[in-house]
Motif scaffolding. Structure first.
Motif, PDB file in Angstrom:
ATOM      1  N   ARG A  32       1.124  -1.149  -0.285  1.00 28.17           N
ATOM      2  CA  ARG A  32       0.126  -0.278   0.246  1.00 28.17           C
ATOM      3  C   ARG A  32       1.191   0.837   0.113  1.00 28.17           C
ATOM      4  NH1 ARG A  32      -5.172  -0.381   0.835  1.00 28.17           N
ATOM      5  NH2 ARG A  32      -5.311   2.259   1.760  1.00 28.17           N
ATOM      6  N   HIS A  33       1.598   1.025   0.717  1.00 27.87           N
ATOM      7  CA  HIS A  33       2.621   3.040   1.154  1.00 27.87           C
ATOM      8  C   HIS A  33       3.900   2.140   0.210  1.00 27.87           C
ATOM      9  CE1 HIS A  33      -0.488   3.735   4.298  1.00 27.87           C
ATOM     10  NE2 HIS A  33      -0.620   2.459   5.252  1.00 27.87           N
ATOM     11  N   ASP A  34       4.711   1.378   0.227  1.00 29.48           N
ATOM     12  CA  ASP A  34       5.969   1.524  -1.029  1.00 29.48           C
ATOM     13  C   ASP A  34       5.253   1.476  -2.279  1.00 29.48           C
ATOM     14  OD1 ASP A  34       7.479   2.026   1.856  1.00 29.48           O
ATOM     15  OD2 ASP A  34       7.032  -0.112   2.229  1.00 29.48           O
ATOM     16  N   LEU A  35       4.276   1.086  -1.994  1.00 24.67           N
ATOM     17  CA  LEU A  35       3.615   0.625  -3.983  1.00 24.67           C
ATOM     18  C   LEU A  35       3.019   1.215  -4.785  1.00 24.67           C
ATOM     19  CD1 LEU A  35       5.687  -3.476  -3.904  1.00 24.67           C
ATOM     20  CD2 LEU A  35       6.682  -1.032  -4.205  1.00 24.67           C
ATOM     21  N   GLY A  36       2.303   2.019  -3.471  1.00 21.18           N
ATOM     22  CA  GLY A  36       1.302   2.623  -4.043  1.00 21.18           C
ATOM     23  C   GLY A  36       0.018   1.439  -4.613  1.00 21.18           C
ATOM     24  N   LEU A  37      -0.215   0.218  -4.251  1.00 26.12           N
ATOM     25  CA  LEU A  37      -1.026  -0.244  -4.799  1.00 26.12           C
ATOM     26  C   LEU A  37      -2.290  -0.698  -3.409  1.00 26.12           C
ATOM     27  CD1 LEU A  37       1.051  -3.511  -6.021  1.00 26.12           C
ATOM     28  CD2 LEU A  37      -0.174  -2.261  -7.285  1.00 26.12           C
ATOM     29  N   THR A  38      -2.922   0.435  -3.051  1.00 26.09           N
ATOM     30  CA  THR A  38      -4.196   0.052  -2.450  1.00 26.09           C
ATOM     31  C   THR A  38      -5.265  -0.391  -2.400  1.00 26.09           C
ATOM     32  OG1 THR A  38      -4.814   2.422  -3.562  1.00 26.09           O
ATOM     33  CG2 THR A  38      -3.081   2.715  -1.915  1.00 26.09           C
ATOM     34  N   GLY A  39      -5.268  -1.262  -2.991  1.00 23.60           N
ATOM     35  CA  GLY A  39      -6.204  -2.413  -3.629  1.00 23.60           C
ATOM     36  C   GLY A  39      -6.435  -3.092  -2.636  1.00 23.60           C
ATOM     37  N   THR A  40      -5.596  -3.149  -1.677  1.00 27.94           N
ATOM     38  CA  THR A  40      -5.346  -4.744  -1.341  1.00 27.94           C
ATOM     39  C   THR A  40      -5.215  -3.360   0.486  1.00 27.94           C
ATOM     40  OG1 THR A  40      -3.311  -5.732  -1.612  1.00 27.94           O
ATOM     41  CG2 THR A  40      -3.467  -6.132   0.056  1.00 27.94           C
ATOM     42  N   HIS A  41      -6.314  -3.817   1.342  1.00 26.43           N
ATOM     43  CA  HIS A  41      -7.247  -3.259   2.299  1.00 26.43           C
ATOM     44  C   HIS A  41      -6.704  -4.091   3.705  1.00 26.43           C
ATOM     45  CE1 HIS A  41     -10.549  -2.077  -0.386  1.00 26.43           C
ATOM     46  NE2 HIS A  41     -10.153  -1.362  -0.935  1.00 26.43           N
ATOM     47  N   VAL A  42      -6.426  -3.443   4.476  1.00 24.99           N
ATOM     48  CA  VAL A  42      -6.859  -3.902   5.810  1.00 24.99           C
ATOM     49  C   VAL A  42      -7.158  -3.389   6.734  1.00 24.99           C
ATOM     50  CG1 VAL A  42      -4.530  -3.987   7.705  1.00 24.99           C
ATOM     51  CG2 VAL A  42      -3.779  -3.379   5.350  1.00 24.99           C
ATOM     52  N   ALA A 100      -9.648  -8.925   4.545  1.00 24.97           N
ATOM     53  CA  ALA A 100      -9.490  -8.152   3.522  1.00 24.97           C
ATOM     54  C   ALA A 100      -7.996  -7.641   3.186  1.00 24.97           C
ATOM     55  CB  ALA A 100      -9.282  -6.491   4.202  1.00 24.97           C
ATOM     56  N   CYS A 101      -6.829  -8.604   3.754  1.00 21.11           N
ATOM     57  CA  CYS A 101      -5.785  -7.693   2.812  1.00 21.11           C
ATOM     58  C   CYS A 101      -5.280  -9.019   2.297  1.00 21.11           C
ATOM     59  CB  CYS A 101      -4.474  -7.245   4.029  1.00 21.11           C
ATOM     60  SG  CYS A 101      -4.543  -9.477   5.711  1.00 21.11           S
ATOM     61  N   THR A 122      -1.595  -8.868  -6.157  1.00 23.25           N
ATOM     62  CA  THR A 122      -2.798  -8.113  -5.763  1.00 23.25           C
ATOM     63  C   THR A 122      -4.030  -8.582  -6.136  1.00 23.25           C
ATOM     64  OG1 THR A 122      -1.842  -6.299  -6.881  1.00 23.25           O
ATOM     65  CG2 THR A 122      -0.897  -6.999  -4.472  1.00 23.25           C
ATOM     66  N   VAL A 123      -4.724  -7.842  -5.776  1.00 17.72           N
ATOM     67  CA  VAL A 123      -6.407  -7.303  -6.834  1.00 17.72           C
ATOM     68  C   VAL A 123      -5.477  -6.876  -8.043  1.00 17.72           C
ATOM     69  CG1 VAL A 123      -7.491  -5.382  -5.993  1.00 17.72           C
ATOM     70  CG2 VAL A 123      -8.649  -6.872  -6.010  1.00 17.72           C
ATOM     71  N   GLU A 124      -5.336  -5.975  -7.674  1.00 19.42           N
ATOM     72  CA  GLU A 124      -4.713  -5.184  -9.218  1.00 19.42           C
ATOM     73  C   GLU A 124      -4.239  -6.291 -10.271  1.00 19.42           C
ATOM     74  OE1 GLU A 124      -4.390  -2.396  -6.181  1.00 19.42           O
ATOM     75  OE2 GLU A 124      -3.390  -4.099  -6.483  1.00 19.42           O
ATOM     76  N   GLY A 125      -3.523  -6.600  -9.994  1.00 14.97           N
ATOM     77  CA  GLY A 125      -2.863  -7.636 -10.875  1.00 14.97           C
ATOM     78  C   GLY A 125      -4.300  -9.266 -11.062  1.00 14.97           C
ATOM     79  N   LEU A 126      -5.701  -8.753 -10.756  1.00 15.66           N
ATOM     80  CA  LEU A 126      -6.190 -10.153 -10.969  1.00 15.66           C
ATOM     81  C   LEU A 126      -6.827  -9.163 -12.700  1.00 15.66           C
ATOM     82  CD1 LEU A 126      -7.958 -10.781  -7.880  1.00 15.66           C
ATOM     83  CD2 LEU A 126      -6.082 -12.208  -9.611  1.00 15.66           C
ATOM     84  N   THR A 127      -6.309  -8.396 -13.396  1.00 17.24           N
ATOM     85  CA  THR A 127      -7.518  -8.450 -14.390  1.00 17.24           C
ATOM     86  C   THR A 127      -6.645  -9.636 -15.867  1.00 17.24           C
ATOM     87  OG1 THR A 127      -5.796  -6.144 -14.563  1.00 17.24           O
ATOM     88  CG2 THR A 127      -7.604  -6.322 -13.962  1.00 17.24           C
ATOM     89  N   THR A 149     -13.640  -7.007  -0.240  1.00 14.25           N
ATOM     90  CA  THR A 149     -14.147  -7.496  -1.668  1.00 14.25           C
ATOM     91  C   THR A 149     -12.652  -7.965  -2.197  1.00 14.25           C
ATOM     92  OG1 THR A 149     -16.279  -6.244  -2.717  1.00 14.25           O
ATOM     93  CG2 THR A 149     -14.648  -6.919  -4.832  1.00 14.25           C
ATOM     94  N   PRO A 150     -11.141  -7.135  -2.270  1.00  9.07           N
ATOM     95  CA  PRO A 150     -10.262  -7.195  -2.989  1.00  9.07           C
ATOM     96  C   PRO A 150      -9.580  -8.637  -1.869  1.00  9.07           C
ATOM     97  CG  PRO A 150      -9.969  -4.899  -2.517  1.00  9.07           C
ATOM     98  CD  PRO A 150     -11.484  -5.671  -2.062  1.00  9.07           C
ATOM     99  N   GLY A 151      -9.740  -9.230  -1.080  1.00 11.81           N
ATOM    100  CA  GLY A 151      -9.480 -10.428  -0.518  1.00 11.81           C
ATOM    101  C   GLY A 151     -10.782 -11.125  -1.241  1.00 11.81           C
TER     102      GLY A 151
END
Length: 162
Positions: free
Chosen positions: A32-42, A51-52, A78-83, A108-110
Motif C-alpha cells: 500500500r505505502h511503498d508501491l501504491g497498490l491500495t487495492g489491498t485493504h487492511v 481483507a488483505c 494483488t487484486v490489481e493483478g487479477l485483470t 472485496t479485494p480479499g
C-alpha cells in the motif's frame, strides 16, 4: 534507535520492485505505502478478516501477517493483478459485478484473490464447496449469498473461456 532498512526485491503482479523497508514492515504496508497498490485493504491487522489477502506463489496469504522482507523471491498477486492482460475485468471480478457480490467493497479485494486461488484448485465447485472457499473471509455488509453466486458464476466464466 532507528530501524535499519533492508533492500527487498518484490515481484508483484509480474513487475519487479526494489524497495528499502524496516525489518518489521508488513507486506500489506509495503504494497500500500511503498508501491501504491491500495487495492489491498487492511481490516483487522490480525489475519482474521481476510481483507488483505493476496496470492503468494498462487496461494492465498494474509498480507498483514507476512513481513515484506519474507516476501522476497515469491510471486505476489494483488487484486490489481487479477485483470486480463488487456485491462478488462478478470472472470472473478466480472462475476462479482454481474452477481452484485459486493456492497461497500472493503472486503472485496480479499474475496477476489481468495476465490481466484480457490477456483484454480476447484474449477467447478459445488454450492457447498463455493461456500467453503470463502469461509475465511469476512463481510459485514452482505449475507454472502451473492458472493457465493459470484463464485459459481466465475467458475462458469472460466469454464467457458477454456
Amino acid at each position: 534507535m532507528s530501524d535499519r532498512l533492508h533492500d527487498v526485491r518484490l515481484m508483484v503482479n509480474g513487475a519487479v520492485h526494489e524497495i528499502r523497508v524496516p525489518a518489521r514492515r508488513l507486506l500489506s504496508d509495503a504494497l500500500r505505502h511503498d508501491l501504491g497498490l491500495t487495492g489491498t485493504h487492511v481490516g483487522c491487522e490480525h489475519g482474521v478478516c481476510g481483507a488483505c489477502t493476496v496470492l503468494v506463489d498462487g496461494q492465498p496469504m494474509r498480507s498483514c501477517l507476512m513481513l515484506a522482507v519474507s516476501a522476497q523471491d515469491y510471486e505476489i498477486t494483488t487484486v490489481e493483478g487479477l485483470t486480463n492482460p488487456d485491462g478488462s475485468l478478470g472472470p472473478v471480478q466480472q462475476a462479482f459485478a454481474e452477481c452484485h457480490g459486493l456492497q461497500c467493497g472493503f472486503c472485496t479485494p480479499g474475496f477476489l484473490t481468495t476465490i481466484t486461488a480457490g477456483l484454480r484448485q476447484q474449477p467447478r465447485p459445488t454450492h457447498e464447496q463455493a461456500r467453503d472457499m470463502i469461509a475465511g473471509n469476512l463481510c459485514r455488509c452482505t449475507g454472502y449469498l451473492n458472493i457465493v453466486k459470484a463464485v459459481e458464476r466465475a467458475a462458469e466464466l472460466q469454464a467457458g473461456a477454456s
